[in-house]
Scaffold this motif. Structure first.
Motif, PDB file in Angstrom:
ATOM      1  N   LYS A 280     133.316  66.103  34.346  1.00 49.10           N
ATOM      2  CA  LYS A 280     133.474  67.308  33.525  1.00 49.10           C
ATOM      3  C   LYS A 280     132.152  67.698  32.868  1.00 49.10           C
ATOM      4  CE  LYS A 280     136.465  69.283  29.934  1.00 49.10           C
ATOM      5  NZ  LYS A 280     136.990  70.358  30.798  1.00 49.10           N
ATOM      6  N   GLU A 281     131.430  66.720  32.330  1.00 50.68           N
ATOM      7  CA  GLU A 281     130.167  67.013  31.654  1.00 50.68           C
ATOM      8  C   GLU A 281     129.152  67.634  32.600  1.00 50.68           C
ATOM      9  OE1 GLU A 281     126.298  64.602  29.914  1.00 50.68           O
ATOM     10  OE2 GLU A 281     128.196  63.538  30.121  1.00 50.68           O
ATOM     11  N   TRP A 282     129.120  67.171  33.835  1.00 50.20           N
ATOM     12  CA  TRP A 282     128.074  67.584  34.764  1.00 50.20           C
ATOM     13  C   TRP A 282     128.424  68.835  35.568  1.00 50.20           C
ATOM     14  CZ3 TRP A 282     123.197  65.790  36.493  1.00 50.20           C
ATOM     15  CH2 TRP A 282     122.639  64.786  35.694  1.00 50.20           C
ATOM     16  N   GLU A 292     139.099  78.182  34.242  1.00 54.85           N
ATOM     17  CA  GLU A 292     138.033  77.176  34.172  1.00 54.85           C
ATOM     18  C   GLU A 292     137.790  76.630  35.571  1.00 54.85           C
ATOM     19  OE1 GLU A 292     137.282  72.782  32.085  1.00 54.85           O
ATOM     20  OE2 GLU A 292     139.074  73.957  31.620  1.00 54.85           O
ATOM     21  N   VAL A 293     136.537  76.611  35.991  1.00 54.49           N
ATOM     22  CA  VAL A 293     136.197  76.276  37.368  1.00 54.49           C
ATOM     23  C   VAL A 293     135.072  75.237  37.407  1.00 54.49           C
ATOM     24  CG1 VAL A 293     135.357  77.190  39.567  1.00 54.49           C
ATOM     25  CG2 VAL A 293     136.919  78.540  38.197  1.00 54.49           C
ATOM     26  N   TYR A 294     135.186  74.307  38.357  1.00 52.59           N
ATOM     27  CA  TYR A 294     134.149  73.313  38.635  1.00 52.59           C
ATOM     28  C   TYR A 294     133.367  73.730  39.881  1.00 52.59           C
ATOM     29  CZ  TYR A 294     136.329  69.855  35.472  1.00 52.59           C
ATOM     30  OH  TYR A 294     136.823  69.192  34.376  1.00 52.59           O
ATOM     31  N   ASN A 295     132.113  73.294  39.946  1.00 52.34           N
ATOM     32  CA  ASN A 295     131.288  73.519  41.124  1.00 52.34           C
ATOM     33  C   ASN A 295     131.823  72.646  42.269  1.00 52.34           C
ATOM     34  OD1 ASN A 295     129.247  73.224  43.125  1.00 52.34           O
ATOM     35  ND2 ASN A 295     127.686  73.810  41.657  1.00 52.34           N
ATOM     36  N   PRO A 296     132.404  73.233  43.326  1.00 53.32           N
ATOM     37  CA  PRO A 296     133.062  72.422  44.357  1.00 53.32           C
ATOM     38  C   PRO A 296     132.105  71.548  45.161  1.00 53.32           C
ATOM     39  CG  PRO A 296     132.984  74.728  45.012  1.00 53.32           C
ATOM     40  CD  PRO A 296     132.511  74.679  43.593  1.00 53.32           C
ATOM     41  N   TRP A 297     130.922  72.082  45.452  1.00 56.35           N
ATOM     42  CA  TRP A 297     129.956  71.290  46.218  1.00 56.35           C
ATOM     43  C   TRP A 297     129.575  70.015  45.466  1.00 56.35           C
ATOM     44  CZ3 TRP A 297     127.791  70.418  50.756  1.00 56.35           C
ATOM     45  CH2 TRP A 297     126.570  69.755  50.816  1.00 56.35           C
ATOM     46  N   SER A 298     129.268  70.157  44.195  1.00 56.46           N
ATOM     47  CA  SER A 298     128.844  69.000  43.406  1.00 56.46           C
ATOM     48  C   SER A 298     129.992  68.026  43.171  1.00 56.46           C
ATOM     49  CB  SER A 298     128.247  69.474  42.074  1.00 56.46           C
ATOM     50  OG  SER A 298     127.107  70.267  42.296  1.00 56.46           O
ATOM     51  N   VAL A 299     131.206  68.553  42.992  1.00 54.51           N
ATOM     52  CA  VAL A 299     132.375  67.677  42.831  1.00 54.51           C
ATOM     53  C   VAL A 299     132.553  66.800  44.058  1.00 54.51           C
ATOM     54  CG1 VAL A 299     134.906  67.670  42.739  1.00 54.51           C
ATOM     55  CG2 VAL A 299     133.617  69.127  41.181  1.00 54.51           C
ATOM     56  N   ILE A 300     132.477  67.408  45.230  1.00 52.50           N
ATOM     57  CA  ILE A 300     132.665  66.650  46.471  1.00 52.50           C
ATOM     58  C   ILE A 300     131.550  65.626  46.653  1.00 52.50           C
ATOM     59  CG2 ILE A 300     132.642  66.855  48.994  1.00 52.50           C
ATOM     60  CD1 ILE A 300     134.110  69.538  48.637  1.00 52.50           C
ATOM     61  N   HIS A 315     124.331  63.344  39.793  1.00 49.97           N
ATOM     62  CA  HIS A 315     123.029  63.947  40.120  1.00 49.97           C
ATOM     63  C   HIS A 315     123.177  65.466  40.184  1.00 49.97           C
ATOM     64  CE1 HIS A 315     121.108  60.109  41.076  1.00 49.97           C
ATOM     65  NE2 HIS A 315     122.181  59.784  41.762  1.00 49.97           N
ATOM     66  N   PRO A 316     122.071  66.188  40.072  1.00 55.49           N
ATOM     67  CA  PRO A 316     122.121  67.645  40.239  1.00 55.49           C
ATOM     68  C   PRO A 316     122.149  68.017  41.717  1.00 55.49           C
ATOM     69  CG  PRO A 316     119.896  66.976  39.672  1.00 55.49           C
ATOM     70  CD  PRO A 316     120.733  65.732  39.610  1.00 55.49           C
ATOM     71  N   TYR A 317     123.298  67.831  42.368  1.00 57.41           N
ATOM     72  CA  TYR A 317     123.405  68.055  43.807  1.00 57.41           C
ATOM     73  C   TYR A 317     123.160  69.507  44.183  1.00 57.41           C
ATOM     74  CZ  TYR A 317     125.928  63.607  43.333  1.00 57.41           C
ATOM     75  OH  TYR A 317     126.287  62.319  43.019  1.00 57.41           O
ATOM     76  N   TRP A 318     123.524  70.416  43.315  1.00 57.61           N
ATOM     77  CA  TRP A 318     123.451  71.847  43.630  1.00 57.61           C
ATOM     78  C   TRP A 318     122.020  72.332  43.754  1.00 57.61           C
ATOM     79  CZ3 TRP A 318     123.431  76.760  40.518  1.00 57.61           C
ATOM     80  CH2 TRP A 318     124.060  77.809  41.183  1.00 57.61           C
ATOM     81  N   VAL A 319     121.073  71.626  43.148  1.00 57.97           N
ATOM     82  CA  VAL A 319     119.676  72.066  43.148  1.00 57.97           C
ATOM     83  C   VAL A 319     119.111  72.139  44.558  1.00 57.97           C
ATOM     84  CG1 VAL A 319     118.670  69.760  42.884  1.00 57.97           C
ATOM     85  CG2 VAL A 319     117.441  71.755  42.016  1.00 57.97           C
ATOM     86  N   GLU A 403     124.348  69.533  34.877  1.00 61.47           N
ATOM     87  CA  GLU A 403     123.671  69.760  36.154  1.00 61.47           C
ATOM     88  C   GLU A 403     122.739  70.971  36.079  1.00 61.47           C
ATOM     89  OE1 GLU A 403     124.806  69.834  40.806  1.00 61.47           O
ATOM     90  OE2 GLU A 403     126.066  71.102  39.548  1.00 61.47           O
ATOM     91  N   ILE A 404     123.233  72.075  35.536  1.00 60.91           N
ATOM     92  CA  ILE A 404     122.410  73.282  35.466  1.00 60.91           C
ATOM     93  C   ILE A 404     121.300  73.117  34.436  1.00 60.91           C
ATOM     94  CG2 ILE A 404     122.426  75.771  35.092  1.00 60.91           C
ATOM     95  CD1 ILE A 404     123.852  74.815  37.618  1.00 60.91           C
ATOM     96  N   MET A 405     121.586  72.419  33.329  1.00 60.88           N
ATOM     97  CA  MET A 405     120.536  72.136  32.348  1.00 60.88           C
ATOM     98  C   MET A 405     119.398  71.370  33.009  1.00 60.88           C
ATOM     99  SD  MET A 405     119.594  72.417  29.121  1.00 60.88           S
ATOM    100  CE  MET A 405     121.035  72.632  28.053  1.00 60.88           C
ATOM    101  N   THR A 406     119.735  70.408  33.847  1.00 60.70           N
ATOM    102  CA  THR A 406     118.719  69.618  34.550  1.00 60.70           C
ATOM    103  C   THR A 406     117.883  70.492  35.472  1.00 60.70           C
ATOM    104  OG1 THR A 406     120.155  67.668  34.474  1.00 60.70           O
ATOM    105  CG2 THR A 406     118.386  67.648  36.088  1.00 60.70           C
ATOM    106  N   ILE A 407     118.517  71.454  36.130  1.00 59.96           N
ATOM    107  CA  ILE A 407     117.785  72.361  37.015  1.00 59.96           C
ATOM    108  C   ILE A 407     116.776  73.182  36.219  1.00 59.96           C
ATOM    109  CG2 ILE A 407     118.016  74.389  38.509  1.00 59.96           C
ATOM    110  CD1 ILE A 407     120.714  73.218  39.442  1.00 59.96           C
TER     111      ILE A 407
END
Length: 563
Positions: A280-282, A292-300, A315-319, A403-407
């Protein structure tokens, strides 16, 4: 055996036949049929399930011309939610010819290459439908023209009107109007903007879309996906029946991305629900409509790591999957006001923005509102609140998750590293050698004033900031002890020769401006108390200078000492 996680699987048939874990989004079909939009543009951030959903629509609607293949497609939907929705929906299965086109391959360095990629995609779609040539329903001229388009031998004007022509051919053969599916329509435009051939690309895409979607008498339904809402005037000129469904709309809100119940169900299935707080945090924090929606790519991706090791780190997978060119360009161009707004976001705050209906890439820097709208619709900001004021929709936006903060942080540090490489810091090195603490403080404060800092990880920022500057010296070697995790001083600066100079720097981050001087004294005293210079003496250095440096936002205090 648990079902495999569908990393990178974007074909609906492959997803179901190969037994991957599938989050059922088939009620998207029901809502699409209920709302009866003729031409529908869905804008969602990259990697939020757009391609898979279009693939699902293709397998649902397409009449393949084969009774056996149609039956196989119908079987894919058995046990899914749409199968229980009613006969009026199931009755639409396998009823229409489908034209399916993706523009994501058009991310190329020059217009000629991008145009060639789009032309090839169109040719392959003609080849997929080449059975129409055997029907006898087309005249000789249409057969010849079809063959040229399929073979990649037609001209620019021919390809710009090719989707309408294919629609006509399919209608003549089947007697039915077509369903047109276009995926990632804005990828060629984003790429062309950053590569410098935006005008050429927009002319071609406009022509392609006008003929396919505006003046096409053979169109039954069109679904287009992309990341941004690009201006009707620039792409969809005169397309009055275009229905734009953005992340602000309450309709269709749960069909792209994963909802929290879907994420919890997945984590329970893989027996890793104890890691839900990290998930949830990431990867949470997006709001589509009121959902409310989660990033599906990063969840998987995170689930994949957790299934092997329940203690795996997020990890910031979406980056690695989404272009960060917009953020990089934003940081490079940022004026003082924009830098302050970025810092507010990095500090966990919100910005108030007025939502713009449609924009173009050329508008991005027309005003600050356009920039924040771009970041919002591309997934780098999320809605925290919404209100109506002075005839316009306004949003309070923030950075959605870790995750987005890290990007942002990594992009800003990378930009700052490139920036300081272009500057001459010889005055700073001379000031360090002279023990001129005031000049050192002045130079560092000047650099901080032009930089973007993020205060929730301030110590790392200031450490990286100072290390980056010192690394530009041709006369000294820099050792960052913090990065090695040792109990030594933060930074050591030393000449390659033992006859030369060495410096020990200890950093502190103050909680208040008034604490700067006291914290700089504490940093200097820490060097003495803990013997940080002893190792340098043991190496053979004779002249070692010490600096205690304290930072508070854009200010710093520097104290010089000699051991």
């Amino acid at each position: 055996m648990k079902k495999a996680l569908p990393i990178g699987v974007e074909n609906f048939e492959d997803m179901l036949k190969s037994g991957y874990y599938y989050v059922d989004k088939t009620m998207f079909i029901k809502e699409l049929l209920d709302l009866k939009g003729k031409v529908n543009l869905f804008t969602r951030p990259r990697r939020f399930g757009k391609t898979l959903n279009l693939s699902m629509l293709r397998y649902f609607f397409e009449d393949t011309g084969s009774i056996e293949k149609n039956a196989q497609n119908r079987k894919l939907f058995q046990g899914l939610k749409i199968a229980e929705a009613g006969k009026e929906y199931i009755g639409q299965m396998g009823m229409f010819p489908v034209i399916n086109l993706t523009l994501k391959s058009a991310k190329q360095p020059v217009f000629e290459s991008a145009y060639t990629k789009i032309k090839r995609e169109i040719s392959e779609e003609f080849m997929r439908h080449q059975s129409v040539l055997e029907s006898g329903a087309l005249n000789a001229n249409d057969v010849q023209f079809f063959q040229r388009l399929a073979g990649g031998d037609a001209g620019y004007d021919d390809y710009s009107g090719s989707i309408k022509f294919l629609s006509k051919c399919l209608h003549h053969v089947t007697g039915k109007n077509v369903v047109i599916l276009i995926d990632e329509y804005d990828v060629p435009l984003e790429n062309a903007y950053f590569k410098g051939f935006y005008d050429e690309m927009i002319e071609f895409i406009r022509s392609l879309f006008e003929s396919a979607l505006k003046t096409n008498d053979y169109l039954h339904l069109a679904v287009i996906t992309g990341c941004l809402r690009v201006s009707k005037e620039s792409i969809f000129t005169g397309l009055n029946h275009l229905n734009i469904i953005s992340i602000l709309d309450k309709k269709y809100s749960e069909h792209f991305g994963f909802t929290e119940p879907e994420v919890l169900q997945m984590m329970t299935y893989y027996n890793v629900e104890e890691r839900f707080p990290s998930m949830k945090e990431w990867y949470d924090g997006y709001v589509f409509g009121n959902t409310e929606v989660y990033n599906p790519w990063s969840v998987i991706k995170f689930l994949y790591d957790l299934y092997s090791d329940v203690n795996a780190f997020p990890h910031p997978y979406w980056v690695n999957t989404s272009s960060n060119d917009i953020i990089k360009d934003m940081v490079a161009r940022a004026d003082r006001e924009t830098k302050g707004q970025i810092e507010t976001l990095l500090d966990g705050g919100t910005l108030d923005i007025q939502v713009h209906g449609e924009v173009t890439y050329e508008d991005m820097y027309g005003n600050g509102e356009n920039l924040w709208n771009f970041l919002y619709f591309t997934g780098y900001l999320s809605k925290k609140d919404e209100y109506f004021q002075e005839k316009y929709v306004h949003l309070k936006v923030h950075i959605p998750n870790t995750e987005i903060m890290t990007i942002y942080e990594n992009t800003i540090m990378s930009w700052f590293g490139e920036k300081i490489k272009k500057e001459d810091f010889r005055d700073l090195y001379h000031a360090l050698e002279d023990g001129d603490e005031q000049k050192v403080a002045g130079i560092l404060s000047g650099q901080l004033f032009s930089a973007i800092s993020f205060y929730d990880s301030a110590e790392n920022f200031y450490h990286g900031f100072l290390t980056g500057i010192l690394n530009q010296s041709e006369n000294y070697l820099v050792k960052s002890n913090r990065e090695s995790g040792s109990g030594r001083s933060d930074i050591v600066l030393k000449s390659p020769s033992l006859r030369g100079r060495a410096f020990v720097l200890e950093l502190k981050v103050s909680k208040r401006f008034d604490d700067l001087e006291g914290d700089a004294k504490k940093a200097l005293q820490q060097i003495y108390d803990k013997g940080y210079a002893d190792e340098l003496y043991a190496e053979g250095y004779k002249k070692i200078d010490c600096y205690g440096i304290a930072f508070y936002r854009k200010d710093c205090e520097v104290l010089f000492g000699r051991k």
